[in-house]
Structure formats: C-alpha cells, structure tokens
Design a protein around this motif. Structure first.
Motif, short mmCIF file in Angstrom:
data_model
loop_
_atom_site.label_atom_id
_atom_site.label_comp_id
_atom_site.label_asym_id
_atom_site.label_seq_id
_atom_site.Cartn_x
_atom_site.Cartn_y
_atom_site.Cartn_z
N ALA A 28 0.82 -1.22 0.00
CA ALA A 28 0.00 0.00 0.00
C ALA A 28 0.85 1.26 0.00
CB ALA A 28 -0.92 0.01 1.22
N GLY A 29 2.10 1.16 0.40
CA GLY A 29 2.98 2.32 0.46
C GLY A 29 3.68 2.65 -0.83
N ARG A 30 3.65 1.73 -1.77
CA ARG A 30 4.35 1.95 -3.04
C ARG A 30 3.67 3.02 -3.88
NH1 ARG A 30 4.74 -4.17 -3.27
NH2 ARG A 30 6.55 -4.53 -1.95
N GLN A 31 2.34 3.13 -3.74
CA GLN A 31 1.59 4.10 -4.54
C GLN A 31 1.36 5.42 -3.82
OE1 GLN A 31 0.97 3.44 -7.75
NE2 GLN A 31 2.06 1.53 -7.35
N ALA A 32 1.60 5.44 -2.52
CA ALA A 32 1.36 6.67 -1.75
C ALA A 32 2.38 7.74 -2.12
CB ALA A 32 1.43 6.37 -0.26
N GLN A 33 1.95 8.97 -2.05
CA GLN A 33 2.86 10.10 -2.22
C GLN A 33 3.44 10.43 -0.85
OE1 GLN A 33 2.79 14.64 -3.88
NE2 GLN A 33 1.11 13.34 -4.45
N LEU A 34 4.75 10.36 -0.71
CA LEU A 34 5.41 10.66 0.57
C LEU A 34 5.95 12.08 0.55
CD1 LEU A 34 7.49 7.43 1.38
CD2 LEU A 34 5.17 8.03 2.07
N ILE A 35 5.52 12.85 1.54
CA ILE A 35 5.91 14.25 1.65
C ILE A 35 6.68 14.43 2.96
CG2 ILE A 35 5.15 16.65 1.64
CD1 ILE A 35 4.20 15.10 -0.86
N ALA A 36 7.96 14.80 2.86
CA ALA A 36 8.72 15.13 4.06
C ALA A 36 8.28 16.50 4.55
CB ALA A 36 10.22 15.14 3.75
N LYS A 91 17.47 17.49 1.36
CA LYS A 91 16.57 17.17 0.25
C LYS A 91 17.08 15.95 -0.53
CE LYS A 91 14.89 21.86 -0.18
NZ LYS A 91 14.77 23.05 -1.02
N LYS A 92 18.38 15.85 -0.68
CA LYS A 92 18.97 14.69 -1.35
C LYS A 92 18.67 13.41 -0.55
CE LYS A 92 23.41 12.97 -3.05
NZ LYS A 92 23.94 11.92 -2.25
N ARG A 93 18.81 13.49 0.77
CA ARG A 93 18.54 12.32 1.61
C ARG A 93 17.07 11.91 1.56
NH1 ARG A 93 20.72 12.41 7.47
NH2 ARG A 93 20.25 10.21 7.23
N THR A 94 16.15 12.89 1.51
CA THR A 94 14.73 12.53 1.43
C THR A 94 14.43 11.86 0.09
OG1 THR A 94 14.09 14.78 0.74
CG2 THR A 94 13.87 14.26 3.07
N ARG A 95 15.02 12.37 -0.97
CA ARG A 95 14.84 11.77 -2.29
C ARG A 95 15.33 10.31 -2.28
NH1 ARG A 95 16.43 16.24 -4.71
NH2 ARG A 95 18.61 15.66 -4.65
N GLU A 96 16.51 10.10 -1.73
CA GLU A 96 17.10 8.76 -1.66
C GLU A 96 16.28 7.80 -0.80
OE1 GLU A 96 21.05 9.65 -0.30
OE2 GLU A 96 21.75 10.16 -2.33
N ALA A 97 15.57 8.34 0.20
CA ALA A 97 14.75 7.50 1.09
C ALA A 97 13.39 7.17 0.48
CB ALA A 97 14.56 8.20 2.44
N GLY A 98 13.05 7.79 -0.67
CA GLY A 98 11.80 7.46 -1.34
C GLY A 98 10.71 8.51 -1.24
N PHE A 99 11.04 9.70 -0.74
CA PHE A 99 10.06 10.78 -0.66
C PHE A 99 9.82 11.38 -2.04
CE2 PHE A 99 11.43 10.65 3.74
CZ PHE A 99 10.28 10.96 4.45
N GLY A 111 -3.52 13.28 -7.72
CA GLY A 111 -3.82 12.25 -8.70
C GLY A 111 -2.97 12.37 -9.94
N ASP A 112 -2.25 13.47 -10.04
CA ASP A 112 -1.43 13.74 -11.22
C ASP A 112 0.02 13.40 -10.92
OD1 ASP A 112 -3.74 14.86 -12.28
OD2 ASP A 112 -3.19 16.87 -11.65
N GLU A 113 0.79 13.22 -11.99
CA GLU A 113 2.23 13.09 -11.84
C GLU A 113 2.75 14.48 -11.50
OE1 GLU A 113 4.27 10.39 -12.07
OE2 GLU A 113 2.42 9.27 -12.12
N SER A 114 3.57 14.57 -10.47
CA SER A 114 4.14 15.85 -10.10
C SER A 114 5.65 15.71 -10.02
CB SER A 114 3.57 16.33 -8.76
OG SER A 114 3.81 15.37 -7.77
N PRO A 115 6.36 16.81 -10.22
CA PRO A 115 7.81 16.74 -10.16
C PRO A 115 8.29 16.36 -8.76
CG PRO A 115 7.07 19.02 -10.39
CD PRO A 115 5.88 18.14 -10.46
N ARG A 116 9.37 15.61 -8.70
CA ARG A 116 9.92 15.18 -7.42
C ARG A 116 10.72 16.30 -6.81
NH1 ARG A 116 10.24 9.74 -6.30
NH2 ARG A 116 12.22 10.05 -5.24
N ILE A 117 10.56 16.46 -5.53
CA ILE A 117 11.26 17.39 -4.67
C ILE A 117 11.70 18.59 -5.45
CG2 ILE A 117 13.17 17.69 -3.07
CD1 ILE A 117 12.96 14.78 -2.45
#
Length: 135
Positions: free
Chosen positions: A82-90, A100-108, A129-135
């Motif tokens: 269930a966590g693979r599809q969730a959007q993770l926001i630090a 920010k680099k560490r959060t990206r590497e951790a899967g945020f 529901g849309d694709e959004s840019p990462r960090i």
C-alpha cells in the motif's frame, strides 16, 4: 462503497506521522478542513502499521523522530504494497540541499520545510492524482 458514499478528488486519505503531537494534530486538523480523510500517528512504527490498513494516498512525514526517523519510516512504507503508490511528503525543519537529497534517496516525493505553507499543501492535494515533479 454503498449508494450513499460519494468519492470526490478532495476526499483523499491522508496520513500524518510526526512525534510532536501538537504539530501532527494541527496539520491533521488543517487537512480535515481541506476535505481530507486524515489519520495521525505519533511514531514511525505506528505510521508504518497504519499504511496497510488505511491505504493513504498521501503521507506527510516528519524526519527528526526518535526511535525510527523519517528516512527509515519512508523506506519501510515503500516496502509495503500500500505504500508503493502513496505520495510521501517530508515535512521537516531541515531544508538544506543535503537534506533534500537524503529525502529523495529515502523514497520521498516532496520535501517541505516547517511550517508547511497552506498554498503548497493545497497544491499537493489538488495534484495528488497527477504526476508531479519530485522534490
């Protein structure tokens, strides 16, 4: 879903994980006002356990927590089906490029510095529901 249930884009399942109860509860109340179905966890371990049952679309996660920090919590959430599809926001007080680099590497997916700006929260909810840019 019964005949009286209504599913709207604004009624997203959101999980807030933060060891600071006041911060977690305040963010949860704001997200509730914005139309989200919100659950709150005050530790990484409890947050990970809630992911399977609640299946949130978005997880707002503090980084600097005792016992299991936000990086480890994010990794464990990503290992849950269930966590693979969730959007993770630090949501953290740490905002340097290395953080920010560490959060990206951790899967945020995103990195917000506390206090989170309401306009950015609304943007995240609107685009969840849309694709959004990462960090």
């Amino acid at each position: 879903m019964n005949e009286f249930s209504v599913s709207t884009p604004s009624a997203r399942r959101v999980l807030v994980i933060d060891d600071d109860r006041d911060v977690a509860d305040s963010l949860a109340m704001l997200l509730d006002v914005l139309g989200c179905d919100v659950r709150t966890a005050y530790s990484g371990a409890v947050g990970v356990s809630l992911v399977a049952d609640f299946q949130p679309r978005i997880v707002f996660l503090d980084i600097g927590m005792p016992e299991m920090n936000g990086y480890e919590t994010a990794r464990r959430i990503r290992n849950e089906p269930a966590g693979r599809q969730a959007q993770l926001i630090a949501v953290t007080g740490w905002g340097q490029e290395l953080d920010k680099k560490r959060t990206r590497e951790a899967g945020f997916d995103r990195h917000l510095v506390k206090p989170a700006d309401i306009d950015i929260l609304e943007e995240i909810l609107a685009a969840s529901g849309d694709e959004s840019p990462r960090i």
